[in-house]
Design an enzyme around this catalytic site. Structure first.
Site, short mmCIF file in Angstrom:
data_model
loop_
_atom_site.label_atom_id
_atom_site.label_comp_id
_atom_site.label_asym_id
_atom_site.label_seq_id
_atom_site.Cartn_x
_atom_site.Cartn_y
_atom_site.Cartn_z
N PHE A 292 0.81 -1.21 0.00
CA PHE A 292 0.00 0.00 0.00
C PHE A 292 0.85 1.26 0.00
O PHE A 292 1.92 1.31 0.61
CB PHE A 292 -0.87 0.06 1.28
N ASP A 293 0.33 2.30 -0.65
CA ASP A 293 0.82 3.66 -0.44
C ASP A 293 0.14 4.14 0.86
O ASP A 293 -0.81 3.50 1.32
CB ASP A 293 0.41 4.53 -1.63
N LYS A 294 0.63 5.22 1.44
CA LYS A 294 0.03 5.71 2.69
C LYS A 294 -0.97 6.84 2.45
O LYS A 294 -2.17 6.67 2.65
CB LYS A 294 1.10 6.19 3.68
#
Length: 207
Positions: free
Chosen positions: A34-36
């Site tokens: 995931f990206d944040k």
């Protein structure tokens, strides 16, 4: 026919599939990365800290907002919104350039301005020793930071808070229940990354 129907069903659920091959290969996925910002978090950060070490906080915010005015990044929008809320006018910036994952540089009212990470400051030959303690203090509260420099000199620090999405922890738990490992990779600092990773229940993270 089943694959076409599957991509259509996914699209209606807000899931975009690059092509049929990607959907076929999805069965072999064993880790989801995931990206944040805007993915696990709400993507609506607010400016929580504004500390000027040179000049006034008003000047710091005006320079920062001018450089960020054309940015689509959530942190940039938070800076501009904070300036407008406080009624602070700012001049248009020129020669704005993005250093992907590190920040922005440009010229505001004849001053060379840079906003971003420690790495960006290092690249520009800017000594961040005068603001290092501020960066550490704000990051210790699990907030995203940005250093601000003007004319080759560090002049202050911005701090931001961006809460976890209400659905993120449940989504991560659902993936883990299927035997998938979960990871987050972010350009944010390690303290913020650790806090978000723990709150979301991720297996690992890279900051």
């Amino acid at each position: 026919a089943a694959l076409v129907a599957g991509t259509g069903a996914a699209a209606r659920a807000g899931i975009l599939v690059k092509d049929i091959e990607a959907l076929e290969r999805a069965a072999a996925v064993d880790i989801v990365v995931f990206d944040k910002t805007g993915t696990l978090t709400a993507g609506r950060p607010a400016l929580t800290d504004l500390v000027a070490t040179v000049g006034s906080e008003t000047d710091l915010l005006a320079l920062s907002a001018a450089l960020q005015a054309g940015s689509e990044h959530p942190l940039g929008r938070a800076v501009v919104e904070a300036a407008r809320t406080r009624g602070i006018a700012f001049a248009p910036a020129t020669d704005v350039a993005a250093a992907i994952g590190r920040g922005l540089t440009g010229t505001v009212a004849g001053r060379a301005v840079a906003i971003g990470t420690r790495e960006l400051m290092d690249e520009r030959g800017i000594d961040i020793a005068p603001i290092a303690h501020l960066l550490a203090d704000i990051e210790a509260r699990a907030r995203t930071t940005a250093a601000v420099a003007a004319d080759g000199r560090a002049i202050g620090v911005l701090g931001f808070a961006d809460p976890l999405r209400e659905t993120s922890a449940a989504a991560v738990a659902a993936l883990k229940a299927r035997g998938l490992k979960t990871c987050m990779r972010t350009g944010d600092n390690a303290r913020v990354a650790a806090a978000i990773a723990a709150e979301a229940g991720l297996d690992s993270f890279e900051a």
